[in-house]
Structure formats: structure tokens, C-alpha cells
Design a protein around this motif. Sequence first.
Motif, PDB file in Angstrom:
ATOM      1  N   PRO A  54      -4.898  15.833  -8.700  1.00 36.28           N
ATOM      2  CA  PRO A  54      -6.147  14.836  -7.557  1.00 36.28           C
ATOM      3  C   PRO A  54      -6.669  14.615  -5.771  1.00 36.28           C
ATOM      4  CG  PRO A  54      -5.498  14.044  -9.634  1.00 36.28           C
ATOM      5  CD  PRO A  54      -4.429  15.239  -9.204  1.00 36.28           C
ATOM      6  N   ASP A  55      -7.308  14.727  -5.650  1.00 37.86           N
ATOM      7  CA  ASP A  55      -7.133  13.737  -4.020  1.00 37.86           C
ATOM      8  C   ASP A  55      -7.022  12.889  -4.402  1.00 37.86           C
ATOM      9  OD1 ASP A  55      -6.822  13.807  -1.484  1.00 37.86           O
ATOM     10  OD2 ASP A  55      -9.753  14.265  -1.139  1.00 37.86           O
ATOM     11  N   LEU A  56      -5.963  12.257  -4.518  1.00 40.50           N
ATOM     12  CA  LEU A  56      -6.093  10.598  -4.320  1.00 40.50           C
ATOM     13  C   LEU A  56      -4.896   9.982  -3.495  1.00 40.50           C
ATOM     14  CD1 LEU A  56      -5.623  10.337  -8.401  1.00 40.50           C
ATOM     15  CD2 LEU A  56      -7.284   9.315  -7.084  1.00 40.50           C
ATOM     16  N   SER A  57      -5.029   8.617  -3.177  1.00 32.44           N
ATOM     17  CA  SER A  57      -3.885   7.880  -2.579  1.00 32.44           C
ATOM     18  C   SER A  57      -3.183   6.603  -3.383  1.00 32.44           C
ATOM     19  CB  SER A  57      -5.007   7.308  -1.679  1.00 32.44           C
ATOM     20  OG  SER A  57      -3.505   6.743  -0.599  1.00 32.44           O
ATOM     21  N   LEU A  58      -2.654   6.340  -3.203  1.00 37.22           N
ATOM     22  CA  LEU A  58      -1.845   5.271  -4.177  1.00 37.22           C
ATOM     23  C   LEU A  58      -0.605   4.455  -3.093  1.00 37.22           C
ATOM     24  CD1 LEU A  58      -0.395   7.301  -7.752  1.00 37.22           C
ATOM     25  CD2 LEU A  58      -2.929   5.709  -6.852  1.00 37.22           C
ATOM     26  N   THR A  59       0.304   3.427  -3.936  1.00 38.26           N
ATOM     27  CA  THR A  59       0.840   2.627  -3.204  1.00 38.26           C
ATOM     28  C   THR A  59       1.798   2.518  -3.595  1.00 38.26           C
ATOM     29  OG1 THR A  59      -1.158   1.177  -1.989  1.00 38.26           O
ATOM     30  CG2 THR A  59       0.351   0.504  -1.532  1.00 38.26           C
ATOM     31  N   ASN A  60       3.129   3.410  -2.061  1.00 34.39           N
ATOM     32  CA  ASN A  60       4.488   2.869  -2.082  1.00 34.39           C
ATOM     33  C   ASN A  60       5.399   1.612  -2.840  1.00 34.39           C
ATOM     34  OD1 ASN A  60       5.082   2.645  -0.597  1.00 34.39           O
ATOM     35  ND2 ASN A  60       5.934   4.848  -0.150  1.00 34.39           N
ATOM     36  N   GLN A  61       6.114   1.714  -2.915  1.00 32.28           N
ATOM     37  CA  GLN A  61       6.834   0.443  -3.283  1.00 32.28           C
ATOM     38  C   GLN A  61       7.772   0.017  -2.208  1.00 32.28           C
ATOM     39  OE1 GLN A  61       8.601   3.205  -3.793  1.00 32.28           O
ATOM     40  NE2 GLN A  61      10.527   3.476  -3.459  1.00 32.28           N
ATOM     41  N   ASP A  62       7.192   0.264  -1.035  1.00 31.54           N
ATOM     42  CA  ASP A  62       7.514  -0.127   0.578  1.00 31.54           C
ATOM     43  C   ASP A  62       5.836  -0.521   0.941  1.00 31.54           C
ATOM     44  OD1 ASP A  62      10.094   0.409   0.503  1.00 31.54           O
ATOM     45  OD2 ASP A  62       9.814   2.633   1.229  1.00 31.54           O
ATOM     46  N   GLY A  63       4.834  -0.795  -0.241  1.00 26.60           N
ATOM     47  CA  GLY A  63       3.795  -1.266   0.120  1.00 26.60           C
ATOM     48  C   GLY A  63       2.879   0.185   1.059  1.00 26.60           C
ATOM     49  N   GLN A  64       3.234   1.435   1.613  1.00 23.34           N
ATOM     50  CA  GLN A  64       3.192   1.993   1.788  1.00 23.34           C
ATOM     51  C   GLN A  64       1.780   3.152   1.422  1.00 23.34           C
ATOM     52  OE1 GLN A  64       2.951   2.608   5.722  1.00 23.34           O
ATOM     53  NE2 GLN A  64       4.683   0.003   4.955  1.00 23.34           N
TER      54      GLN A  64
END
Length: 214
Positions: A54-64
Motif C-alpha cells: 500500500p501507498d503508506l508513509s511510516l517513521t524510521n528509528q531516526d525519526g525520518q
Amino acid sequence: MNRTQKTVFILVGAVALVLGLTVHKVLNGHGDGTDKVAQLDAGIVLLPQARSLPDLSLTNQDGQPVVLDQLKEQWSLLFFGYTFCPDICPTTLAQLRQLKGMLPADVQGRVRMVLVSVDPNRDTPQKLKQYLGYFDASFVGLTGAQADIQTLASAVSIPYIPADTSKENYTVDHSGNLVILGPDGTQRGFIRAPLNNDKLAEQLPPLLRSEGGA
């Protein structure tokens, strides 16, 4: 239906899915049947057709922010877990660290290990970074809105039940299977839990070499 019954129902459904895919692949696939049997024996279940994410945006462990489309150029193994998990998550991450070290040097850079948090209420980027550092600092952690994580989990057929966060020291019911993503960012299959690193170390390299990667 109570929580335990729901958990059993979902996990049984997941097992049925895996078994169905396994039978389809062995009986109807093309190529060397011996290779396919060896893959299945190692817990690797490849889908008959790749699935788009799916076309989603999450956040990585660096806050990006990380758009799922960015999970390209390398193979990825996604594990849906959480940092407060008492058993299966630390065990699985330790196994992934070991597995990475068992892979030939030429394929280690072709695969990334990704922890997708099923407990975004507690798993901040900072918490993910600290936790993954206990295993391998190169592992990627992803967190985000509960609805987005559920959408991703459903898309890749990894069941979990969001926890009642009002309870102290709550746990999250989730699957231990891994999701295999190809270098084009599509889902190619699963690795069934529990992991067998000796067999995976033999069967993963040909797969990881089969397409371009970093």
C-alpha cells in the motif's frame, strides 16, 4: 468471541494461508521441484504472484519518514513485532542477527532486516533505535499510526491484534512469520516461524542473488 478466541481464529487463518500457498507452489510451480522442496523445508514460501504494498508513509528509528516505496534496491525481511515483547521478538531479532552473519559476504549487502512495530503507542523512534542497537544497529525500525500499520499488516497477510493500551504492561498478539520483499518493493513471500537458520543460510543466497541489489 473473546480475545483469545479471536487470536486463535486469526492465527489459524494465517497458517491455512501459508499451507495453501505451499501446496500451490509445489504442485503448480515451474522449475526444479527439488529446489522448491528445499525452500519449503527451510520455511521459505514464495507467492505465485508478487503483491504490491500500500501507498503508506511510516517513521524510521531516526525519526525520518519512510515511504514504503523506498524499500527497494535490496531484498527486505520484515518482522512485525514490538520492543516490549517478552519472548518471540527478542528471539527472532537475535536469530536474524545470527542469520545475517551466516550469509555469504556477497549477499549480506543485498538484504535488510526490518522491524515493523505493532505497538506504536510505546514504540517511539527513539525506543526502536535503542532496542535495535542491542541486536544490530543496521536493522531498520518502522513505527507510525496504528491504522497505517494495520493496513500494511493486512496487505502482507501478517495477523496481529492491536492491544488494549489502557491496561498496564499490555502485550500484543502477533505472528512470528517474516515477510519477504523483493528489490522492486513487492512482497515475494514469507518465511515461516520458527526460523531455522541453518537451512535458511543455505536457501536464501540463491534467492538474494536472483535479482539486482545493493
